[in-house]
Motif scaffolding. Structure first.
Motif, PDB file in Angstrom:
ATOM      1  N   ASP A   1       7.847  25.922   2.045  1.00  0.00           N
ATOM      2  CA  ASP A   1       7.444  26.278   3.404  1.00  0.00           C
ATOM      3  C   ASP A   1       8.440  27.251   4.037  1.00  0.00           C
ATOM      4  N   ARG A   2       9.722  26.963   3.829  1.00  0.00           N
ATOM      5  CA  ARG A   2      10.750  27.827   4.431  1.00  0.00           C
ATOM      6  C   ARG A   2      10.821  29.178   3.731  1.00  0.00           C
ATOM      7  N   VAL A   3      10.785  29.158   2.395  1.00  0.00           N
ATOM      8  CA  VAL A   3      10.962  30.397   1.632  1.00  0.00           C
ATOM      9  C   VAL A   3       9.739  31.305   1.740  1.00  0.00           C
ATOM     10  N   LEU A   4       8.550  30.732   1.624  1.00  0.00           N
ATOM     11  CA  LEU A   4       7.335  31.537   1.597  1.00  0.00           C
ATOM     12  C   LEU A   4       6.831  31.920   2.983  1.00  0.00           C
ATOM     13  N   TRP A   5       6.935  30.986   3.945  1.00  0.00           N
ATOM     14  CA  TRP A   5       6.273  31.202   5.227  1.00  0.00           C
ATOM     15  C   TRP A   5       7.225  31.151   6.428  1.00  0.00           C
ATOM     16  N   LYS A   6       8.520  30.949   6.174  1.00  0.00           N
ATOM     17  CA  LYS A   6       9.498  30.835   7.267  1.00  0.00           C
ATOM     18  C   LYS A   6       9.111  29.716   8.234  1.00  0.00           C
ATOM     19  N   LYS A   7       8.553  28.668   7.693  1.00  0.00           N
ATOM     20  CA  LYS A   7       8.074  27.545   8.497  1.00  0.00           C
ATOM     21  C   LYS A   7       9.113  26.428   8.515  1.00  0.00           C
ATOM     22  N   TYR A   8       9.553  26.068   9.726  1.00  0.00           N
ATOM     23  CA  TYR A   8      10.450  24.940   9.927  1.00  0.00           C
ATOM     24  C   TYR A   8       9.694  23.902  10.740  1.00  0.00           C
ATOM     25  N   GLU A   9       9.724  22.682  10.285  1.00  0.00           N
ATOM     26  CA  GLU A   9       8.970  21.662  10.981  1.00  0.00           C
ATOM     27  C   GLU A   9       9.496  21.459  12.398  1.00  0.00           C
ATOM     28  N   GLY A  10       8.597  21.460  13.343  1.00  0.00           N
ATOM     29  CA  GLY A  10       8.987  21.312  14.734  1.00  0.00           C
ATOM     30  C   GLY A  10       9.106  22.639  15.456  1.00  0.00           C
ATOM     31  N   ASP A  11       8.797  23.762  14.764  1.00  0.00           N
ATOM     32  CA  ASP A  11       8.937  25.058  15.423  1.00  0.00           C
ATOM     33  C   ASP A  11       7.666  25.491  16.151  1.00  0.00           C
ATOM     34  N   GLY A  12       6.615  24.662  16.094  1.00  0.00           N
ATOM     35  CA  GLY A  12       5.380  24.976  16.794  1.00  0.00           C
ATOM     36  C   GLY A  12       4.440  25.863  16.010  1.00  0.00           C
ATOM     37  N   GLN A  13       4.881  26.335  14.848  1.00  0.00           N
ATOM     38  CA  GLN A  13       4.039  27.183  14.013  1.00  0.00           C
ATOM     39  C   GLN A  13       3.178  26.301  13.107  1.00  0.00           C
ATOM     40  N   THR A  14       1.879  26.540  13.078  1.00  0.00           N
ATOM     41  CA  THR A  14       0.980  25.803  12.186  1.00  0.00           C
ATOM     42  C   THR A  14       0.574  26.708  11.037  1.00  0.00           C
ATOM     43  N   LEU A  15       0.854  26.268   9.832  1.00  0.00           N
ATOM     44  CA  LEU A  15       0.471  27.060   8.674  1.00  0.00           C
ATOM     45  C   LEU A  15      -1.041  27.116   8.548  1.00  0.00           C
ATOM     46  N   GLN A  16      -1.537  28.219   8.032  1.00  0.00           N
ATOM     47  CA  GLN A  16      -2.948  28.302   7.690  1.00  0.00           C
ATOM     48  C   GLN A  16      -3.212  27.348   6.516  1.00  0.00           C
ATOM     49  N   PRO A  17      -4.416  26.790   6.436  1.00  0.00           N
ATOM     50  CA  PRO A  17      -4.696  25.870   5.330  1.00  0.00           C
ATOM     51  C   PRO A  17      -4.374  26.441   3.950  1.00  0.00           C
ATOM     52  N   TRP A  18      -4.641  27.730   3.748  1.00  0.00           N
ATOM     53  CA  TRP A  18      -4.372  28.317   2.441  1.00  0.00           C
ATOM     54  C   TRP A  18      -2.872  28.394   2.170  1.00  0.00           C
ATOM     55  N   GLN A  19      -2.064  28.554   3.215  1.00  0.00           N
ATOM     56  CA  GLN A  19      -0.619  28.556   3.037  1.00  0.00           C
ATOM     57  C   GLN A  19      -0.112  27.156   2.660  1.00  0.00           C
ATOM     58  N   SER A  20      -0.641  26.149   3.348  1.00  0.00           N
ATOM     59  CA  SER A  20      -0.277  24.770   3.016  1.00  0.00           C
ATOM     60  C   SER A  20      -0.690  24.429   1.596  1.00  0.00           C
ATOM     61  N   MET A  21      -1.851  24.931   1.181  1.00  0.00           N
ATOM     62  CA  MET A  21      -2.341  24.633  -0.163  1.00  0.00           C
ATOM     63  C   MET A  21      -1.451  25.258  -1.233  1.00  0.00           C
ATOM     64  N   ILE A  22      -0.963  26.454  -0.990  1.00  0.00           N
ATOM     65  CA  ILE A  22      -0.072  27.094  -1.960  1.00  0.00           C
ATOM     66  C   ILE A  22       1.235  26.325  -2.069  1.00  0.00           C
ATOM     67  N   SER A  23       1.835  25.993  -0.926  1.00  0.00           N
ATOM     68  CA  SER A  23       3.089  25.224  -0.948  1.00  0.00           C
ATOM     69  C   SER A  23       2.887  23.867  -1.601  1.00  0.00           C
ATOM     70  N   GLY A  24       1.804  23.177  -1.236  1.00  0.00           N
ATOM     71  CA  GLY A  24       1.537  21.866  -1.797  1.00  0.00           C
ATOM     72  C   GLY A  24       1.260  21.918  -3.280  1.00  0.00           C
ATOM     73  N   PHE A  25       0.519  22.938  -3.713  1.00  0.00           N
ATOM     74  CA  PHE A  25       0.206  23.089  -5.138  1.00  0.00           C
ATOM     75  C   PHE A  25       1.472  23.299  -5.953  1.00  0.00           C
ATOM     76  N   LEU A  26       2.316  24.217  -5.509  1.00  0.00           N
ATOM     77  CA  LEU A  26       3.562  24.494  -6.234  1.00  0.00           C
ATOM     78  C   LEU A  26       4.468  23.266  -6.255  1.00  0.00           C
ATOM     79  N   ALA A  27       4.551  22.558  -5.131  1.00  0.00           N
ATOM     80  CA  ALA A  27       5.394  21.363  -5.063  1.00  0.00           C
ATOM     81  C   ALA A  27       4.887  20.262  -5.984  1.00  0.00           C
ATOM     82  N   GLY A  28       3.559  20.231  -6.193  1.00  0.00           N
ATOM     83  CA  GLY A  28       2.977  19.183  -7.020  1.00  0.00           C
ATOM     84  C   GLY A  28       3.051  19.432  -8.507  1.00  0.00           C
TER      85      GLY A  28
END
Length: 315
Positions: A201-228
């Motif tokens: 999330d941080r490397v690909l989308w610069k997303k930090y939890e609590g920053d108010g930014q909501t990832l697009q579903p496809w972004q979450s799916m990419i991060s989740g897929f790679l993590a899995g």
């Protein structure tokens, strides 16, 4: 993942504490969607892992033979315990991981170290393995290994009947057959998954939890897929052993118990079937777990994102 990410970067100017119950709800909804979508892959994985005779020649062949021999509905065998199990599992996993991370943060800075993140993930995996995963998977595997759909030919008539039959015939601990490899598998899986998801999330989308930014579903799916993808390769032997131990019937007068425990099962499988047999079912696991994590996180991140936006809007 953590209730919030501590960062001095301008990309995370405002931090929002995300309660564990929000994480738990997000996980339960994601688990329900995952179960409905990916149950056939789980049935195929189980059949391949239990196949000692070489009847199934691969994933496609296994799926085709199940449909031909037993009908399309057989691909959704064990769906009720599987869906219930996933919903409860993700509720406990996400909630307990958030609680553990909260208590393992540095009390002065509020930062979460990589080792603390790994420990939190492992702890969440151990809890879910003992409390939820093992008994539900014992029931699911017993149902999935049954061939055919005619009720009069099946030993177990459904998940509840299966659970009661196991307790009656094998004792209460029969529902925890294969607990040791399940604990190892889930602990390692979750340690890797939570750490990898936060990193991607941080490397690909610069997303930090609590920053108010909501990832697009496809972004979450990419991060989740790679993590899995990491866990299944590392924990393949534990998953095979878990399945073999759970499938064993301990009834007096029935087939002699082949495996006496996790270590004995690993040694026996290696000596009789070769090293690669300890990774049987790896491909269907990779077909199921990474897509499953993609689905779960696509749902969970949206729920968490709604909470972040609402809190930021009100503050």
């Amino acid at each position: 993942m953590a209730p919030y990410e501590s960062s001095s970067s301008s990309s995370n100017p405002k931090e929002v504490f995300i309660p564990s119950y929000v994480k738990a709800i997000s996980g339960s909804l994601g688990g329900l969607v995952e179960a409905c979508c990916l149950q056939p892959i789980d049935v195929i994985k189980t059949r391949l892992q239990l196949d000692r005779s070489g009847y199934y020649k691969g994933i496609v062949d296994c799926g085709v033979k199940i449909v031909k021999d037993e009908g399309v509905r057989a691909l959704w065998k064990g769906l009720t315990p599987f869906a219930t199990h996933l919903t409860l599992k993700y509720t406990l996993r996400m909630g307990s991981n958030a609680v553990l991370q909260k208590h393992l943060r540095d009390p002065g800075t509020g930062e979460l170290s990589n080792s603390a993140r790994l420990i939190s993930g492992f702890g969440a995996g151990v809890l879910e393995a003992i409390i939820i995963v093992t008994p539900f998977e014992v029931v699911k595997i017993r149902l999935q290994q049954q061939k055919g759909l005619a009720p009069e030919l099946l030993r177990y008539k459904g998940p509840i009947h299966c659970a009661f039959s196991i307790v009656r015939d094998e004792g209460f601990l029969g529902l925890w057959a294969g607990a040791a490899p399940t604990v190892m598998r889930n602990g390692i899986n979750q340690a890797a998954m939570f750490t990898a998801k936060s990193t991607f999330d941080r490397v690909l989308w610069k997303k930090y939890e609590g920053d108010g930014q909501t990832l697009q579903p496809w972004q979450s799916m990419i991060s989740g897929f790679l993590a899995g993808c990491v866990g299944p390769v590392a924990t393949g032997p534990f998953d095979v052993v878990k399945t073999r131990l759970m499938a064993q019937n301990r009834l007096a007068g029935s087939e002699v118990v082949k495996y006496n425990g996790m270590i004995h099962a690993i040694r026996t499988i290696y000596s009789e079937e070769g090293l690669l047999a300890l990774w049987k079912g790896l491909l269907p696991r990779l077909m199921r777990i990474p897509p499953g994590q993609a689905i779960v996180w696509a749902v969970a991140d949206q729920v968490i994102g709604l909470y972040e936006k609402r809190v930021l809007k009100q503050s």
